[in-house]
Write an enzyme that holds these catalytic residues in place. Structure first.
Site, PDB file in Angstrom:
ATOM      1  N   ASP A  22       0.813  -1.216   0.000  1.00 10.27           N
ATOM      2  CA  ASP A  22       0.000   0.000   0.000  1.00 10.27           C
ATOM      3  C   ASP A  22       0.845   1.265   0.000  1.00 10.27           C
ATOM      4  OD1 ASP A  22       0.492   0.775   2.934  1.00 10.27           O
ATOM      5  OD2 ASP A  22      -0.427  -1.189   3.186  1.00 10.27           O
ATOM      6  N   ASP A  75       6.720  -5.991   6.720  1.00 10.25           N
ATOM      7  CA  ASP A  75       5.341  -5.504   6.783  1.00 10.25           C
ATOM      8  C   ASP A  75       4.460  -6.543   6.109  1.00 10.25           C
ATOM      9  OD1 ASP A  75       3.010  -4.064   6.871  1.00 10.25           O
ATOM     10  OD2 ASP A  75       3.593  -2.601   5.342  1.00 10.25           O
ATOM     11  N   ASP A 119      -0.868 -11.621   7.924  1.00  7.42           N
ATOM     12  CA  ASP A 119      -0.796 -12.647   8.965  1.00  7.42           C
ATOM     13  C   ASP A 119      -0.249 -13.944   8.367  1.00  7.42           C
ATOM     14  OD1 ASP A 119      -2.108 -11.468  11.484  1.00  7.42           O
ATOM     15  OD2 ASP A 119      -3.505 -10.903   9.889  1.00  7.42           O
TER      16      ASP A 119
END
EC number: 2.5.1.16
Length: 281
Positions: free
Chosen positions: A86, A156, A159
Site C-alpha cells: 500500500d 510488513d 498474517d
C-alpha cells in the site's frame, strides 16, 4: 448485516466494520482485495476480508514499524521493506532524509496498482521518490538471494496464512539476519499477542537464537482488535539502549511531525505486560 464486513481472522473472535460504499472488489492471483469507505476509519483495505490498513489509523502502525528502528539505529542509510504494497511503510521511511536507498519487495503487483488508485493518501507520493526501488517478487525468495547490507529490515507482512506464511519461518529470519549490516535492526509485524500468542512466541524463539538482542515492542492500533499489536525486534547492536535524549535529538533533527510516535512512546513501547513477557522464550 449486508452492509457490514465481518473479519474472520480468529476462530472465536471477530470484529465488523460498516461498509458505507464498496469502492473496489477484485480477486488477484494471490488474494481477494477490497477497498470500502467507513465513517470512522475512512477508506479500509482488506485482503480475504481481513483488515490490512485504514486511512484513519494506519499512521500508528507505519510510524512505529519505521521510526523506532531507524531512530534507534541512528545512521540507517539502506532500508529493506518486505511487503507494504500500500506504500504506507515506504512513505514513513522516506520521510527520513538521511535514508539514501529503500528497497521494497511486494509479492502482489495488484496491491500496488490499486493502492495507487484507491489509497493514494497512504503512499503520499512515495512511489515517485527516486530513492525507492520497487521489486515485485516473493519476499522470501528475494531475501534468500540478496547481497544484503541493509541497516534496517522491516517485514510488513500479512498474517501467517496464505502468501504471508513463509515470512514467519526460521529460515526466512535467518536469511534476513544475513542481509543486515553488523549493527542492523530487523523488525516484524507479529499480530495481537492476546489472540495470536503462538505467532509472537515462534518469532521470538527464532530471534533469540539469531540475535544478541531479541524482544518485541507494542502499539495499540484500533482496527487490529484484541489488544496491542506486537512488533518483533532483533539486532546484534546496541540500538535498543539508545538514551532518551539521543532519541529526542535525532527525532528533532528529522523535522517529522508524527501522529503517534514520540521518543517517549518509543522507549515505553518496550515495557511489556506480564502476559506478553510470558510468550518470550
Amino acid at each position: 448485516m449486508s452492509d457490514w464486513i465481518r473479519e474472520s481472522l480468529h476462530p472465536d473472535y471477530a470484529q465488523s466494520l460498516r461498509v458505507d460504499e464498496m469502492l473496489y472488489d477484485s480477486k488477484t492471483d494471490h488474494q481477494r482485495l477490497k477497498v470500502f469507505q467507513n465513517g470512522t476509519f475512512g477508506r479500509v483495505l482488506t485482503l480475504d476480508d481481513v483488515v490490512q490498513t485504514t486511512e484513519g489509523d494506519n499512521f500508528i502502525y507505519h510510524e512505529m514499524l519505521t521510526h523506532v528502528p531507524i531512530l534507534a539505529h541512528g545512521a540507517a542509510k539502506r532500508v529493506l521493506i518486505i511487503g507494504g504494497g500500500d506504500g504506507g511503510m515506504a512513505r514513513e521511511v522516506l520521510r527520513h532524509d538521511t535514508v539514501e536507498h529503500v528497497t521494497m519487495v511486494e509479492i502482489d503487483a495488484g496491491v500496488v496498482d490499486f493502492s495507487k488508485e484507491y489509497l493514494p493518501m497512504l503512499s503520499a507520493g512515495a512511489f515517485d521518490d527516486p530513492r525507492l526501488d520497487l521489486v515485485i517478487a516473493d519476499g522470501a525468495e528475494f531475501i534468500r538471494h540478496t547481497e544484503g547490507g541493509y541497516d534496517v529490515i522491516t517485514v510488513d507482512s500479512t498474517d501467517p496464512i496464505g502468501p504471508g506464511e513463509v515470512l514467519f519461518s526460521d529460515t526466512f529470519y535467518g536469511h534476513a539476519k544475513r542481509a543486515l549490516t553488523e549493527d542492523g535492526v530487523l523488525v516484524t509485524q507479529n499480530g495481537v499477542p492476546f489472540l495470536q500468542g503462538q505467532e509472537l512466541h515462534n518469532t521470538m524463539r527464532a530471534f533469540t537464537a539469531l540475535f544478541v538482542d531479541a524482544t518485541c515492542y507494542l502499539a495499540t492500533i484500533p482496527t487490529y482488535a484484541g489488544g496491542p499489536m506486537a512488533f518483533g525486534w532483533g539486532t546484534d547492536g546496541l540500538a535498543r539502549s539508545t538514551p532518551l535524549e539521543v532519541l529526542q535529538g535525532r527525532f528533532d533533527a528529522t523535522g517529522i511531525t508524527p501522529g503517534y510516535y514520540t521518543p517517549q512512546v518509543h522507549q515505553a513501547a518496550f515495557a511489556l505486560p506480564g502476559y506478553v513477557t510470558k510468550l518470550l522464550p
